[in-house]
Design an enzyme around this catalytic site. Structure first.
Site, PDB file in Angstrom:
ATOM      1  N   HIS A 318      55.378 -15.907 -11.988  1.00  0.00           N
ATOM      2  CA  HIS A 318      55.470 -14.449 -11.903  1.00  0.00           C
ATOM      3  C   HIS A 318      54.193 -13.853 -12.490  1.00  0.00           C
ATOM      4  O   HIS A 318      53.748 -14.282 -13.564  1.00  0.00           O
ATOM      5  CB  HIS A 318      56.695 -13.973 -12.686  1.00  0.00           C
ATOM      6  CG  HIS A 318      57.058 -12.545 -12.453  1.00  0.00           C
ATOM      7  ND1 HIS A 318      56.277 -11.500 -12.877  1.00  0.00           N
ATOM      8  CD2 HIS A 318      58.116 -11.982 -11.829  1.00  0.00           C
ATOM      9  CE1 HIS A 318      56.861 -10.363 -12.528  1.00  0.00           C
ATOM     10  NE2 HIS A 318      57.964 -10.629 -11.891  1.00  0.00           N
ATOM     11  N   ARG A 338      55.287  -2.386 -11.511  1.00  0.00           N
ATOM     12  CA  ARG A 338      54.222  -2.275 -10.507  1.00  0.00           C
ATOM     13  C   ARG A 338      54.717  -1.512  -9.287  1.00  0.00           C
ATOM     14  O   ARG A 338      53.989  -0.721  -8.695  1.00  0.00           O
ATOM     15  CB  ARG A 338      53.734  -3.675 -10.095  1.00  0.00           C
ATOM     16  CG  ARG A 338      52.680  -4.256 -11.031  1.00  0.00           C
ATOM     17  CD  ARG A 338      52.308  -5.667 -10.636  1.00  0.00           C
ATOM     18  NE  ARG A 338      53.408  -6.593 -10.894  1.00  0.00           N
ATOM     19  CZ  ARG A 338      53.785  -7.564 -10.086  1.00  0.00           C
ATOM     20  NH1 ARG A 338      53.154  -7.764  -8.940  1.00  0.00           N
ATOM     21  NH2 ARG A 338      54.794  -8.345 -10.397  1.00  0.00           N
TER      22      ARG A 338
END
Lengths: 535, 206
Positions: A318, A338
């Site tokens: 990740h 994000r």
């Protein structure tokens, strides 16, 4: 691991950082495949070996995992003499979301269920999931689009039939979760609020702020412990499966006790493996976002009894694992941040990748920046760590109050270390997050070994070679329920005799191949947490 | 951080050495302390690594993975949570009009809070447990459940409660009942209906 020569220090980078600094346009993106081949950890030289014995002999596998798959069992027949035996219809191994969903589905249909879990019920990766769960429920969305996004995100290596089954379950999974008592974020009009994420063509992630996994897990844990037909055995890791006389059908398991080390046998018609992933093997030396119990036990047990596995050389790193504060090293900052607009900046304060590209691409780009000396160095007592900025203060300036409203977990976690993401950018680096592959299954979660099912992260084939956000929580519930139903439809009367014939078979194979017999698996706990077998 | 100063503390009765910035879990592992129970997520959400702390003459409870070591601290890892004492089946509720009466049958102790504050001081998440229990006891389940939003079910409040209210389970009951009876999102319901119709349509062509 990644090395950088001229990276600047955390203090220096923090002094230089300006939340309102002007950003140059994003540089032209190089071909994702080239980027992955050069920087993704799956492609690191020497990280992958060929398996020598078992159902996947000749296939590529991460070497840390291969060592465990081709290891000796921790028990043999002598250990079973006098061990107490319990009978039930279905044994579920693993107490995360997949295990609970499977146990509930079987129990709702009248089966007697034992759910055995290594640590506490709910102690799992599920409880840490933040981002949310995918379900195609918006008017402009469709099941077809969800299927396409999933296959594309997985580099078209996923099994279309499994993907279709998961996607088709989506809306009903959400209804089932609400029925169990799980809350979701709503819009003013009462609709479920949906978010977009990397690799999604439209908004499809439903969520409970950034505590989706916690909300799911506490509800499912309560539903399981309140259910009369489910018996929960905590602190009870499975250390071996049991087979019939010919070693060809799974008919139970041997459970140990972390409290007193005693063994117990469970004899059953079906075993559902829901043991999760492998983050705590720290492949390629990476930190992990995973729970302490994620030591790949399920893969080891499944492989030894003869189940075919797949994609054992494909893992998800990740992009945004925390580097600082040190006690949260490897822990996630959800992709939701994000998705809400936060940018990634290198030590020069510049963007270097589309933040919502698929996870493997973003991770590879961060590793490239660090290796090129455009990373930020964080000192630790044991070793130096590197990272790039996740620019949360800029997000806060653009959308004041958003972080507090939508990401309370992030704020709460960093608060203890005196860090405020609204003011301080976060130092992040890719972290070992997810096992893309696992046991080969069909649409009922059945493995290639009769009587043995695998659901959740321990299974493979859905996510291809890269999982997109929100499909893990969907998969664990959808396939957990499918396996729970299928496991009791078997008309078999149950086993007469339980044996370790498959263990003998594996031992013969190890001997014939001249492999070392010293290592024993499953690991159960990582060595730094005391391990289990060395005591 | 090179050469950080080491100091002593006690974990499960064993002397341990640690330095500032380490959590209790890290210190326990480093010193090979036995009987370290229930370490799970290492980020404060699984609620398993419960500890009792004595420091500067004060006794408190906390989660070990979120607690930083201090010189002279005494730590004991607590045993796992006990089985729940309150039982209910959410599918057995007739309708949402009967929730409050059922609630008092299931959690009779909840109306007997003596405001000792034990639950509030023991909560590692800073939840106003006492206030939330008051709301639940007066039928304000949605508001009560919202106050438990960050609850990780460590059940330290349950241990602290002299009336055996089991506040963490009351909080979860409030949240579950709110979703089960009141969460009816139109976008989800519409998609489910579309899928039902297309399945029926497909069925008639077979």
């Amino acid at each position: 691991m990644t090395r950088a020569t001229q990276a600047i220090s955390l203090a220096e980078a923090r002094a230089r950082y300006q939340p309102d600094a002007e950003l140059a346009p994003l540089p032209a993106m190089i071909d994702p495949d080239t980027l992955l081949a050069a920087f993704h950890p799956d492609h690191l030289r020497g990280s992958v070996v060929k398996l020598v014995i078992g159902a996947n002999a000749g296939d590529s596998c991460q070497h840390e995992l291969a060592d465990l798959l081709q290891a000796e069992a921790v028990i043999d027949e002598a250990d079973l003499a006098g061990t107490p035996v319990t009978d039930c219809d279905v044994l579920v191994i693993g107490g995360g979301g997949a295990g609970c969903a499977a146990a509930l589905a079987a129990a709702e249909r009248g089966a007697s269920v034992i759910l055995a879990t290594k640590l506490r019920l709910g102690d799992s990766n599920t409880v840490m999931a933040e981002g949310g769960i995918q379900a195609a429920i918006e008017p402009e969305d469709s099941l077809q689009r969800h299927v396409q996004d999933t296959l594309r995100g997985g580099h078209h290596a996923g099994d279309p039939a499994l993907v279709a089954a998961m996607v088709e379950d989506g809306p009903d999974v959400i209804r089932w979760l609400i029925r169990q008592g799980m809350q979701f974020e709503q819009t003013a009009g009462g609709n479920l609020h949906t978010r977009k994420a990397g690799g999604l063509s439209t908004a499809r992630i439903v969520h409970c702020r950034d505590y989706t996994g916690l909300e799911m897990m506490r509800v499912l844990r309560e539903a399981v412990i309140q259910h009369r037909a489910i018996e929960v055995w905590e602190q009870s890791p499975a250390i071996e499966l049991l087979s019939n006389e010919r070693g060809q059908k799974c008919v139970g398991a041997v459970l140990s006790s972390l409290a007193d080390g005693r063994l117990r046998i469970v004899r059953t018609r079906s075993v559902i493996l829901a043991t999760g992933g492998i983050g705590r093997l720290h492949l390629n030396g990476f930190p992990t976002s995973n729970h302490l119990g994620a030591t790949g036990d399920g893969l080891v047990l499944a492989y030894r009894i003869g189940a075919k596995l797949r994609d054992l050389d494909s893992f998800q790193y990740h992009p945004t694992g925390l580097v600082y504060p040190p006690h949260l090293s490897g822990k996630l900052v959800t992709e939701g941040v994000r998705a809400a607009g936060a940018l990634l900046l290198n030590a020069d304060g510049q963007r270097f990748v589309d933040e919502l590209a698929p996870r493997d691409v973003v991770s590879a780009a961060i590793l490239r920046e660090v290796r090129a000396g455009r990373g930020i160095r964080s000192p630790r007592l044991d070793k130096e760590r590197y990272g790039v900025w996740l620019d949360t203060p800029r997000l806060e300036r653009a959308q004041p109050g958003l972080l507090e409203r939508q990401f309370p977990k992030l704020l709460g976690r960093t608060r203890g270390a005196g860090l405020d993401p609204r003011v301080d950018p976060l130092l992040v680096h890719p972290t070992l997050h997810y096992q893309n592959g696992g046991a080969v299954i069909d649409v009922d979660g059945a493995t290639t070994v009769p009587g043995l099912y695998a659901v959740g992260e321990v299974s493979g084939g859905i996510h291809g070679r890269n999982r997109i956000m929100g499909n893990a929580l969907l998969e664990i519930i959808g396939f957990g329920r499918r396996a729970g139903v299928a496991a009791i439809s078997d008309r078999d009367r149950g086993p007469k005799k339980v044996t370790l014939e498959h263990v003998n078979r594996m031992r013969r194979a190890l001997t014939l191949a001249g492999m070392p017999m010293m290592r024993k698996a499953p690991q159960v706990l990582p060595p730094y947490a005391g391990g289990v077998w060395g005591r | 951080m090179e050469g950080a100063v080491e100091f002593d503390l006690t974990i499960n009765g064993q002397c341990a050495q640690a330095h500032a910035g380490m959590t209790v879990v890290e210190a326990a592992w480093r010193n090979g302390v036995p009987r370290v129970r229930g370490v799970g997520c290492l980020e404060g959400v699984c609620g398993s690594c419960r500890i009792l702390l004595r420091h500067d003459g004060e006794v408190t409870v906390a989660l070990a993975c979120q607690t930083f070591v201090q010189p002279g601290m005494e730590v004991v890892f607590l045993p796992p949570q006990s089985a729940p004492r309150h039982h209910y089946d959410i599918d057995e509720f007739e309708d949402s009009w009967s929730i409050q009466s059922r609630f008092h049958e299931i959690f009779p102790e909840a109306a007997r809070c003596r405001h000792c504050h034990g639950c509030v001081v023991s909560c590692p998440k800073g939840i106003k447990v006492e206030e939330a229990i008051m709301l639940a006891a007066t039928g304000r389940f949605r508001d009560a459940g919202e106050m438990f939003f960050e609850c990780v079910m460590c059940e330290l409040c349950d241990n602290a409660c002299p009336e055996q209210i089991a506040p963490a389970h009351v909080g979860l009951f409030c949240r579950r009942i709110t979703a089960h009876f009141h969460l009816r999102p139109p976008n989800l319901i519409h998609r489910l209906e579309e899928l039902r119709q297309s399945k029926q349509g497909r069925g008639s062509h077979d």
